[in-house]
Motif scaffolding. Sequence first.
Motif, PDB file in Angstrom:
ATOM      1  N   VAL A  60      -2.695  -1.349   5.696  1.00 59.21           N
ATOM      2  CA  VAL A  60      -2.287  -2.376   4.732  1.00 59.21           C
ATOM      3  C   VAL A  60      -0.798  -2.235   4.415  1.00 59.21           C
ATOM      4  CG1 VAL A  60      -2.553  -3.154   2.348  1.00 59.21           C
ATOM      5  CG2 VAL A  60      -4.573  -2.679   3.735  1.00 59.21           C
ATOM      6  N   GLN A  61      -0.356  -0.999   4.229  1.00 60.94           N
ATOM      7  CA  GLN A  61       1.062  -0.775   3.959  1.00 60.94           C
ATOM      8  C   GLN A  61       1.917  -1.224   5.142  1.00 60.94           C
ATOM      9  OE1 GLN A  61       2.672   3.188   4.411  1.00 60.94           O
ATOM     10  NE2 GLN A  61       3.732   3.048   2.426  1.00 60.94           N
ATOM     11  N   ARG A  62       1.475  -0.897   6.352  1.00 55.43           N
ATOM     12  CA  ARG A  62       2.223  -1.288   7.551  1.00 55.43           C
ATOM     13  C   ARG A  62       2.289  -2.816   7.664  1.00 55.43           C
ATOM     14  NH1 ARG A  62       4.873   1.207  12.222  1.00 55.43           N
ATOM     15  NH2 ARG A  62       4.154   3.108  11.182  1.00 55.43           N
ATOM     16  N   ALA A  63       1.198  -3.509   7.331  1.00 50.83           N
ATOM     17  CA  ALA A  63       1.192  -4.970   7.364  1.00 50.83           C
ATOM     18  C   ALA A  63       2.179  -5.543   6.352  1.00 50.83           C
ATOM     19  CB  ALA A  63      -0.217  -5.492   7.086  1.00 50.83           C
ATOM     20  N   ARG A  64       2.201  -4.984   5.143  1.00 54.47           N
ATOM     21  CA  ARG A  64       3.170  -5.444   4.134  1.00 54.47           C
ATOM     22  C   ARG A  64       4.598  -5.211   4.612  1.00 54.47           C
ATOM     23  NH1 ARG A  64       3.611  -2.861  -0.355  1.00 54.47           N
ATOM     24  NH2 ARG A  64       2.323  -1.030   0.097  1.00 54.47           N
ATOM     25  N   LEU A  65       4.817  -4.068   5.256  1.00 54.10           N
ATOM     26  CA  LEU A  65       6.159  -3.749   5.747  1.00 54.10           C
ATOM     27  C   LEU A  65       6.598  -4.717   6.835  1.00 54.10           C
ATOM     28  CD1 LEU A  65       8.629  -1.901   5.916  1.00 54.10           C
ATOM     29  CD2 LEU A  65       7.339  -0.463   7.523  1.00 54.10           C
ATOM     30  N   MET A  66       5.709  -4.986   7.803  1.00 49.35           N
ATOM     31  CA  MET A  66       6.074  -5.884   8.891  1.00 49.35           C
ATOM     32  C   MET A  66       6.325  -7.298   8.377  1.00 49.35           C
ATOM     33  SD  MET A  66       6.229  -4.003  11.569  1.00 49.35           S
ATOM     34  CE  MET A  66       6.759  -2.664  10.480  1.00 49.35           C
ATOM     35  N   ASN A  67       5.525  -7.730   7.401  1.00 50.00           N
ATOM     36  CA  ASN A  67       5.726  -9.065   6.841  1.00 50.00           C
ATOM     37  C   ASN A  67       7.057  -9.134   6.097  1.00 50.00           C
ATOM     38  OD1 ASN A  67       4.123 -11.729   6.352  1.00 50.00           O
ATOM     39  ND2 ASN A  67       5.020 -11.257   4.368  1.00 50.00           N
ATOM     40  N   ALA A  68       7.382  -8.079   5.356  1.00 47.48           N
ATOM     41  CA  ALA A  68       8.654  -8.050   4.633  1.00 47.48           C
ATOM     42  C   ALA A  68       9.836  -8.011   5.597  1.00 47.48           C
ATOM     43  CB  ALA A  68       8.683  -6.844   3.691  1.00 47.48           C
TER      44      ALA A  68
END
Length: 355
Positions: A60-68
């Motif tokens: 989930v953190q990695r997904a937030r990072l990639m989206n940001a």
Amino acid sequence: MAQPEGLNARAAQVRHRVREDGASYNVFGDGHEATRPWPLELLPMLLSPTDWAQISSGAVQRARLMNAAMADVYGPRLLLNEGLLPPQLVLAHPQYLRALHGVRPLGDVHLHVLALDLARGPEGQWWVLAQRTQAPSGLGYLLENRAIVGPQFPGSLQALRVQRLDGAYRAFMQGLLRLSPAGERSRVVLLTPGRHNETYFEQVFLARHLGLTLVEGSDLTVRANRVFLKTLHGLEPVHVVLRRVDDEFLDPLELRADSTLGVPGLLQAMRSGQVVVANAPGAGWLESPGLAAFWPGVAERLLGETLSLPASEAWWCGEGSVWQTFKGDLSGFVVAPTFTASSTTHSFAPRWPMH
């Protein structure tokens, strides 16, 4: 179950079911196409609640990072201006789409699906080996795996409290509908390159399971910046496109002009806020292995967090100091291209003099 012959019989049933379902992965090479049965082991890999908690929160953190990172690179470009990402690895990447700079997708969500290749280190730590952000495969194969293996152990999965999958797929579809301009009344389609694609089986399987219309590019048209499905009863509006067509083939008007797989005008419909395209085009550059060493710094800058699922140790030899350190002996490393045009090298013997 404890007897080897019992496990052998169950394994044979798994292989039979794979053949019966037609579960396959198409392989292309030398001008030939080969359909291979989907490889599936009888015994699933079980993860403890502790392991899954680490993987889940880290993903989930990695997904937030990639989206940001997507929002920044196609927006203010703080990461490039501050030197946290090398412009050579981003702006020169063939899957960075200049046509989408300044475009904000509906809900500011660029990535709706993220796939991670994981490995476990000797001390139990999970590491990210690679990430798939453009049009990730796997959602259909995951369903097929559970549907085949689950009946082989009818009581065991429940006794072990193995989590069900249905809730995750419902949440995924609800998330797409929340972003759609038509909300719950949205028509969602799955855009496939066609039956010659490597993962066509799982695209069909996923569309059936989710109740989506499986379409090819020629089934859709754009009128007045809106996407429509061609039917025998006329044009019907489409609000969400879950796509398995790679970026460069999505829109022949703005990307690859010779593409017959995409939909002319699709990017403009997306700009106009008339359709959700999942994942948003232009995410392919995030997959570059050359960026692996930079994500910890990006996470600190954009999220104020330390990566809980770190990437495997990697260096980008485009940096002068890194190249000077490693150029004398690359034989002990895997040398991977920063872009996807060439193949990974597992054995490297320089043919030119080192200076």
